[in-house]
Design a protein around this motif. Sequence first.
Motif, PDB file in Angstrom:
ATOM      1  N   ALA A  61       0.698  -1.230   0.060  1.00  0.00           N
ATOM      2  CA  ALA A  61       0.075   0.006   0.093  1.00  0.00           C
ATOM      3  C   ALA A  61       0.882   1.242  -0.057  1.00  0.00           C
ATOM      4  N   GLY A  62       2.047   1.282   0.238  1.00  0.00           N
ATOM      5  CA  GLY A  62       3.049   2.361   0.336  1.00  0.00           C
ATOM      6  C   GLY A  62       3.351   2.489   1.892  1.00  0.00           C
ATOM      7  N   ALA A  63       4.086   3.579   2.107  1.00  0.00           N
ATOM      8  CA  ALA A  63       4.573   3.980   3.438  1.00  0.00           C
ATOM      9  C   ALA A  63       5.272   5.458   3.277  1.00  0.00           C
ATOM     10  N   VAL A  64       5.307   5.956   4.555  1.00  0.00           N
ATOM     11  CA  VAL A  64       5.723   7.068   4.848  1.00  0.00           C
ATOM     12  C   VAL A  64       6.999   7.056   5.949  1.00  0.00           C
ATOM     13  N   GLY A  65       8.066   7.726   5.594  1.00  0.00           N
ATOM     14  CA  GLY A  65       9.001   8.153   6.579  1.00  0.00           C
ATOM     15  C   GLY A  65       9.040   9.547   6.985  1.00  0.00           C
ATOM     16  N   ILE A  66       9.295   9.704   8.312  1.00  0.00           N
ATOM     17  CA  ILE A  66       9.784  11.034   8.633  1.00  0.00           C
ATOM     18  C   ILE A  66      10.821  11.263   9.303  1.00  0.00           C
ATOM     19  N   ILE A  67      11.484  12.569   9.085  1.00  0.00           N
ATOM     20  CA  ILE A  67      12.891  12.770   9.671  1.00  0.00           C
ATOM     21  C   ILE A  67      12.286  13.819  10.711  1.00  0.00           C
ATOM     22  N   PRO A  68      12.154  13.494  12.089  1.00  0.00           N
ATOM     23  CA  PRO A  68      12.069  14.402  13.266  1.00  0.00           C
ATOM     24  C   PRO A  68      13.331  15.235  13.544  1.00  0.00           C
ATOM     25  N   VAL A  69      13.390  16.433  13.551  1.00  0.00           N
ATOM     26  CA  VAL A  69      14.365  17.298  14.205  1.00  0.00           C
ATOM     27  C   VAL A  69      13.900  18.241  15.278  1.00  0.00           C
TER      28      VAL A  69
ATOM     29  N   ASP B 109       6.060  -2.802  -5.612  1.00  0.00           N
ATOM     30  CA  ASP B 109       5.825  -1.574  -5.962  1.00  0.00           C
ATOM     31  C   ASP B 109       5.389  -0.568  -4.640  1.00  0.00           C
ATOM     32  N   GLU B 110       6.143  -0.896  -3.776  1.00  0.00           N
ATOM     33  CA  GLU B 110       6.131   0.071  -2.498  1.00  0.00           C
ATOM     34  C   GLU B 110       6.692   1.511  -2.769  1.00  0.00           C
ATOM     35  N   MET B 111       5.828   2.410  -2.545  1.00  0.00           N
ATOM     36  CA  MET B 111       6.269   3.728  -2.572  1.00  0.00           C
ATOM     37  C   MET B 111       6.426   4.361  -1.231  1.00  0.00           C
ATOM     38  N   MET B 112       7.623   5.111  -0.854  1.00  0.00           N
ATOM     39  CA  MET B 112       7.771   5.646   0.085  1.00  0.00           C
ATOM     40  C   MET B 112       7.809   6.997   0.061  1.00  0.00           C
ATOM     41  N   TYR B 113       7.008   7.721   1.005  1.00  0.00           N
ATOM     42  CA  TYR B 113       6.958   9.116   0.878  1.00  0.00           C
ATOM     43  C   TYR B 113       7.679   9.538   2.291  1.00  0.00           C
TER      44      TYR B 113
ATOM     45  N   GLU C   6      28.850   2.201  11.415  1.00  0.00           N
ATOM     46  CA  GLU C   6      28.930   0.961  12.294  1.00  0.00           C
ATOM     47  C   GLU C   6      27.594   0.139  11.716  1.00  0.00           C
ATOM     48  N   GLN C   7      26.824   0.369  10.712  1.00  0.00           N
ATOM     49  CA  GLN C   7      25.618  -0.452  10.325  1.00  0.00           C
ATOM     50  C   GLN C   7      24.545  -0.489  11.184  1.00  0.00           C
ATOM     51  N   ARG C   8      24.762   0.384  12.062  1.00  0.00           N
ATOM     52  CA  ARG C   8      23.634   0.227  13.337  1.00  0.00           C
ATOM     53  C   ARG C   8      22.110   1.027  12.483  1.00  0.00           C
ATOM     54  N   ILE C   9      22.629   1.969  11.636  1.00  0.00           N
ATOM     55  CA  ILE C   9      21.720   2.678  10.626  1.00  0.00           C
ATOM     56  C   ILE C   9      22.355   1.834   9.228  1.00  0.00           C
ATOM     57  N   HIS C  10      21.064   1.264   8.792  1.00  0.00           N
ATOM     58  CA  HIS C  10      21.706   0.226   7.476  1.00  0.00           C
ATOM     59  C   HIS C  10      20.302   0.069   6.564  1.00  0.00           C
ATOM     60  N   ASP C  11      19.365   0.951   6.621  1.00  0.00           N
ATOM     61  CA  ASP C  11      18.426   0.833   5.799  1.00  0.00           C
ATOM     62  C   ASP C  11      18.360   2.072   4.596  1.00  0.00           C
ATOM     63  N   ALA C  12      17.626   1.963   3.651  1.00  0.00           N
ATOM     64  CA  ALA C  12      17.718   3.036   2.616  1.00  0.00           C
ATOM     65  C   ALA C  12      16.924   4.399   3.156  1.00  0.00           C
ATOM     66  N   LYS C  13      15.849   4.081   3.490  1.00  0.00           N
ATOM     67  CA  LYS C  13      15.157   5.490   3.928  1.00  0.00           C
ATOM     68  C   LYS C  13      15.994   6.301   5.258  1.00  0.00           C
ATOM     69  N   THR C  14      16.400   5.774   6.041  1.00  0.00           N
ATOM     70  CA  THR C  14      17.017   6.466   6.955  1.00  0.00           C
ATOM     71  C   THR C  14      18.504   6.863   6.447  1.00  0.00           C
ATOM     72  N   ASN C  15      19.184   6.148   5.661  1.00  0.00           N
ATOM     73  CA  ASN C  15      20.477   6.625   4.885  1.00  0.00           C
ATOM     74  C   ASN C  15      20.159   7.867   4.064  1.00  0.00           C
TER      75      ASN C  15
ATOM     76  N   THR D 174      10.367  14.117  -0.834  1.00  0.00           N
ATOM     77  CA  THR D 174      10.230  13.257  -1.928  1.00  0.00           C
ATOM     78  C   THR D 174       9.513  12.270  -1.730  1.00  0.00           C
ATOM     79  N   SER D 175       9.357  11.394  -2.755  1.00  0.00           N
ATOM     80  CA  SER D 175       9.071   9.955  -2.642  1.00  0.00           C
ATOM     81  C   SER D 175       9.930   9.023  -3.654  1.00  0.00           C
ATOM     82  N   PHE D 176       9.863   7.954  -3.346  1.00  0.00           N
ATOM     83  CA  PHE D 176      10.819   6.855  -4.091  1.00  0.00           C
ATOM     84  C   PHE D 176      10.240   5.419  -3.804  1.00  0.00           C
ATOM     85  N   TYR D 177      10.647   4.622  -4.930  1.00  0.00           N
ATOM     86  CA  TYR D 177      10.306   3.270  -4.801  1.00  0.00           C
ATOM     87  C   TYR D 177      11.316   2.566  -4.042  1.00  0.00           C
ATOM     88  N   THR D 178      10.891   1.648  -2.998  1.00  0.00           N
ATOM     89  CA  THR D 178      12.063   1.071  -2.028  1.00  0.00           C
ATOM     90  C   THR D 178      12.750   0.047  -2.831  1.00  0.00           C
ATOM     91  N   SER D 179      12.196  -0.990  -3.452  1.00  0.00           N
ATOM     92  CA  SER D 179      12.670  -2.067  -4.151  1.00  0.00           C
ATOM     93  C   SER D 179      12.054  -2.493  -5.484  1.00  0.00           C
TER      94      SER D 179
END
Length: 181
Positions: A43-51, A118-122, A160-169, A108-113
């Motif tokens: 269905a798609g997903a959302v990532g949010i960068i909280p500062v 077909d997942e779209m990340m916003y 250190e690869q503790r952060i190791h996923d595309a949306k967070t990178n 932005t939005s992007f396809y994850t894989s």
Amino acid sequence: MKKFMETTTQSETIYDGRIVKVQVDDVMLPDGKTSKRELIKHAGAVGIIPVTKANKIVFVEQFRKPLEKSLVEIPAGKLEKGEEPSVTALRELEEETGYTVNTPRFITSFYTSPGFADEMMYLYLAEDLEPVDYPAAGDEDEFIEILELTLDEAKQYVREQRIHDAKTNYAILYLETLERM
């Protein structure tokens, strides 16, 4: 683009779950040959960068079963049916961090894989966070720990690869590139 087009000749759903649907498609290739494609529908997903006002990025750490390890990530979650991505962003921010913001800013939005899903990340940015007195409860099967890191600390977590996923990178690269901190 049409020179790369594949035409679906048959499609079979082999699993229809709460988060994903898996299907196998028979396709006609541009050269007339046939092949199979294993697809994940999402269905798609959302990532949010909280500062925070102190220029710290709020992350969550949680166990990721496919990887059999914990990762530190930006807050994120699946779009509910008919839900606008900005609403999902606010919901996930509150549920996962206990913070809110007046208006998250779309980045932005992007396809994850795109090779199989077909997942779209916003992706949204939330600045000038405010704590919520009584935050909404998160998912009952979700166990998370909140971390607040500087951009330099986050970059060390990447090394250190503790952060190791595309949306967070992507989020860290966005903040670094725009010299937000």
